[in-house]
Structures are given as structure tokens and as C-alpha cells.
Design a protein around this motif. Structure first.
Motif, mmCIF file in Angstrom:
data_model
loop_
_atom_site.group_PDB
_atom_site.id
_atom_site.type_symbol
_atom_site.label_atom_id
_atom_site.label_comp_id
_atom_site.label_asym_id
_atom_site.label_seq_id
_atom_site.Cartn_x
_atom_site.Cartn_y
_atom_site.Cartn_z
ATOM 1 N N ASP A 62 0.873 -1.164 0.000
ATOM 2 C CA ASP A 62 0.000 0.000 0.000
ATOM 3 C C ASP A 62 0.917 1.223 0.000
ATOM 4 O OD1 ASP A 62 -2.781 1.076 2.110
ATOM 5 O OD2 ASP A 62 -1.416 2.275 0.896
ATOM 6 N N CYS A 85 0.722 4.159 1.113
ATOM 7 C CA CYS A 85 0.898 4.975 2.331
ATOM 8 C C CYS A 85 1.916 4.337 3.249
ATOM 9 C CB CYS A 85 -0.416 5.217 3.059
ATOM 10 S SG CYS A 85 -1.117 3.814 3.907
ATOM 11 N N ASP A 98 -4.228 3.599 -2.988
ATOM 12 C CA ASP A 98 -3.384 2.740 -2.121
ATOM 13 C C ASP A 98 -2.635 1.700 -2.958
ATOM 14 O OD1 ASP A 98 -6.031 0.557 -0.789
ATOM 15 O OD2 ASP A 98 -5.621 1.321 -2.806
ATOM 16 N N PHE A 132 -5.153 11.449 0.938
ATOM 17 C CA PHE A 132 -4.282 10.768 1.908
ATOM 18 C C PHE A 132 -3.164 10.036 1.170
ATOM 19 C CE2 PHE A 132 -3.563 8.743 5.996
ATOM 20 C CZ PHE A 132 -3.064 7.498 5.682
ATOM 21 N N HIS A 133 -3.530 9.200 0.183
ATOM 22 C CA HIS A 133 -2.525 8.416 -0.536
ATOM 23 C C HIS A 133 -1.739 9.256 -1.528
ATOM 24 C CE1 HIS A 133 -5.006 5.156 1.149
ATOM 25 N NE2 HIS A 133 -3.822 4.596 1.286
HETATM 26 ZN ZN ZN Z 1 -2.920 3.191 2.616
#
Ligand code: ZN
Ligand code: 7TP
Length: 330
Positions: A236, A238, A278, A287-288
Motif C-alpha cells: 500500500d 501509504c 493505495d 491521503f494516498h
Molecule cells: Zn494506505
């Protein structure tokens, strides 16, 4: 049977689509009725921090509406001094940190009541050194990192018992050298970032076994080049941040295969909408997108991205402007 714990990368991956990523972030949340905008209201302050930090890394901060953001943050500060994720929401240490990070990036700490923020964070510390996330009492080592990061950005670490805070973090260390969210909880890359970040800020990196921990961290890299957060999990993008930032602070970033990881990160770009997801083929989100860009920044690629500070996850020039020097092992 061998369980599938990795993904196949496409034969060719796109180049870094910086303009598309900037437009993805700048337009995220313009349509107030858009599904994702509504679904992420409860973490709006963090969403803004992720978007603004990513835009700054791409040199696009001047295209954001600084006054609108500063106005929103001031309106989210509550009676308690703590800052909420959105208007009319309850304050929480997660969003208090996100708000302070945004204000540092905009160089606008004077637009909120700093003394009351300091009081709110101080009140979160428990007798055993741990921190609650808000008044409801949930304890998580993430909140220790949030408290220490927030107070150090405000140059007010003096108001808490730093020694007790470090003591609690070390109680979360496991036999594999990793860290969990509470004493006895299993090791997780996100928790390792929080613990190493706190030890970096407080100058206590000597307390960890850098080789054992770095070995656990680079074990996160899979044949696809991507990193996962725990053994047997899928890669992933992140986790690139949680693992690479900790390895950078521990002075062992060179232990991961950079070329393979860069390929994985580039494969996570959404060539239609812009942004990163992700994993290749999933939906992109702010976020990613931030953590895809921070991975490329930490890996010293030739892409035109500003340097990210591995301890605070903020642009390096902002940490230098604050005269902060978080510790690193060399
Ligand atoms: Zn993630
Ligand atoms: C989509 O499902 C989730 C699950 C958890 C969360 S979270 O708030 O607990 N959180 C951050 C997070 C955010 C997003 C997201 C989507 C759109 C936006 C707009 O800004 O942000 C997506 C995922 C996510 N997660 C969950 C996750 C990421 N990779 C794997 N997972 C399971 C992380 C999660 C925990 C967290 C991490 C860092 C941080 O600073 C705060 C919270 C959010 C959405």
C-alpha cells in the motif's frame, strides 16, 4: 496453498503526472455535495493538511485559498483550546496537530489562541505518561506522537512530562523490535513511525535497536517493490511513508530497493482523475496522494518535489523556518 500477498505491477508505469495531481487536490472538496467530500467531513482538518502539504511539495501552495483555510481553522478551535476536524465537531488531538501543521506551513500561528492549544494538549497526558485523544479517554501511542509533535512545533514541550511520555512509548516496543499502539499490541509500521518520530523529537533514538527495527522495516518490501504495514499484508503506497520515514530517521533508508519502490509508487497514480490510490487501480484520495509524493521526495528522485522532513511529515523548509532540529541516526 501459498496465499497471495502481493500484486502484479503493469508492464509499464506512467511518468509522474504532477499537473494532474495538483488539479486533483485543488478541486477536491470544491463540490460540497460530492460524496467523498461529505464522507470525509469528520476528518476535514486532516484532509486539508494532507492536500496542502502535497500541494506545497509540488510548489503549488500559492494556488490555494490561504485566508479561507485560516478562517476555517480559527472557527474550528473550541472553548477547550482543542481544534475540531470541522465546524460544530468535537476537538481531538489528531485534528489539533493537523491544524497546527497547516498554520506552520502558512506561517500563520498567530491566527489562533496558542496558549489554549498548549493547555488542551497538556490536559491529555495521563499519570503513566500516555495521552488520550480527547476528553473521552481513548489511549493510543499515535496520540503521544500527536501531542509531542504539536507542542514541539509550538516550542512548548516544557508543559508535559517528556520522560514519562518516552517511558510509555518504550512500553509499546515488542520483541520483534517494532512498536504497537499500546503495550502488548502487535507491531505496525504506522506505530513505528509514531514512536520513532517521538523519539526523534525528544532526542531518545538511542533507546531503540536500529538494526533489528530497520530489518523489520525493510522486510515490508514485497516482490512488486511495494511496502506493506505488517507481515502477510498487501502493499500500500501509504506504507511507503511509514516505513521510509522511520528508516530515514534510523539512517538506513538505503536498505530498501529504491528503483522497485519508485515503480510501485508511480503505478499507484490515477492517470484519469489525478492523485494516488493505495494500490494500482483503486480510487485516488488526498491521503494516498500525499504519501505517494512523500515517498518520491524521501527517495531523492529527480522529480521537481520539495524535500519532506521525515519526522514531522512537513516540507523541510518549514521545519528549518521554525529552527527545529529533530534527531536522526547517521
Ligand atoms: Zn494506505
Ligand atoms: C476509506 O476508509 C477509511 C478508513 C480509515 C480512515 S482514517 O481517517 O482512520 N485514516 C486516514 C485515511 C484517510 C483516507 C481518505 C479518503 C479520503 C480522504 C480525504 O482526505 O482521506 C483513506 C484511508 C485512510 N486510512 C485507512 C487506510 C489507508 N491505507 C490503508 N488503510 C486501511 C488511514 C486511517 C488512519 C490514519 C492514518 C494517518 C493519519 O494521520 C490519520 C489516520 C479513513 C477512511
Amino acid at each position: 496453498p501459498v496465499l497471495k500477498h502481493d500484486i502484479e505491477l503493469p508492464a509499464s508505469v506512467p511518468e509522474l503526472l504532477l499537473e494532474k495531481h495538483a488539479n486533483f487536490l485543488l478541486s477536491y472538496g470544491t463540490d460540497k455535495d460530492e460524496y467523498m467530500y461529505c464522507m470525509t467531513e469528520h476528518m476535514r482538518m486532516s484532509g486539508m493538511y494532507w492536500g496542502l502539504t502535497a500541494l506545497d511539495l509540488m510548489g503549488k501552495l500559492e494556488q490555494t485559498n490561504r485566508n479561507e483555510v485560516l478562517e476555517f481553522i480559527a472557527q474550528c478551535q473550541t472553548e477547550s483550546g482543542g481544534i475540531a476536524a470541522s465546524l460544530q465537531h468535537d476537538p481531538h488531538i489528531l485534528y489539533t496537530l493537523s491544524a497546527v501543521q497547516i498554520l506552520c506551513i502558512y506561517n500563520a500561528l498567530d491566527t489562533i489562541d496558542i496558549e489554549k492549544v498548549v493547555k488542551y494538549v497538556k490536559e491529555r497526558q495521563q499519570p503513566d505518561g500516555s495521552f488520550t485523544g480527547d476528553i473521552w479517554g481513548e489511549i493510543d501511542m499515535r496520540f503521544s506522537f500527536c501531542a509531542v509533535a504539536t507542542l514541539s512545533l509550538l516550542n512548548r514541550l516544557d508543559v508535559i512530562d517528556v520522560e514519562k511520555a518516552v517511558e510509555f512509548v518504550m512500553k509499546c516496543m515488542n520483541f520483534d523490535g517494532g512498536f504497537g499502539s499500546k503495550p502488548g499490541a502487535e507491531s505496525h509500521a504506522g506505530m513505528i513511525y509514531c514512536s520513532i518520530g517521538l523519539l526523534s523529537i525528544t532526542g531518545n533514538l538511542h533507546l531503540v535497536d536500529a538494526d533489528q527495527l530497520s530489518w523489520w522495516l525493510c522486510e515490508r518490501q514485497l516482490p512488486s517493490g511495494g511496502l506493506n504495514g505488517r507481515p502477510e499484508k498487501l502493499p500500500d503506497v501509504c506504507y511507503s511513508w511509514w516505513v521510509l520515514s522511520a528508516l530515514t530517521i534510523l539512517g538506513r533508508l538505503h536498505w530498501v530497493n529504491k528503483e522497485q519502490l519508485v515503480k510501485f509508487v508511480l503505478a499507484c497514480q490515477d492517470t484519469e482523475s489525478g492523485g494516488f490510490s493505495d494500490r494500482p487501480g483503486d480510487i485516488a484520495d488526498p491521503f494516498h496522494t500525499l504519501f505517494g509524493l512523500t515517498a518520491l521526495s524521501l527517495l531523492n528522485t529527480d522529480y521537481p518535489l520539495k524535500k519532506i522532513n521525515p519526522t514531522y511529515c512537513m516540507p523541510e523548509y518549514v521545519i528549518q523556518r521554525l529552527h527545529l532540529k529533530p534527531a536522526r541516526l547517521d
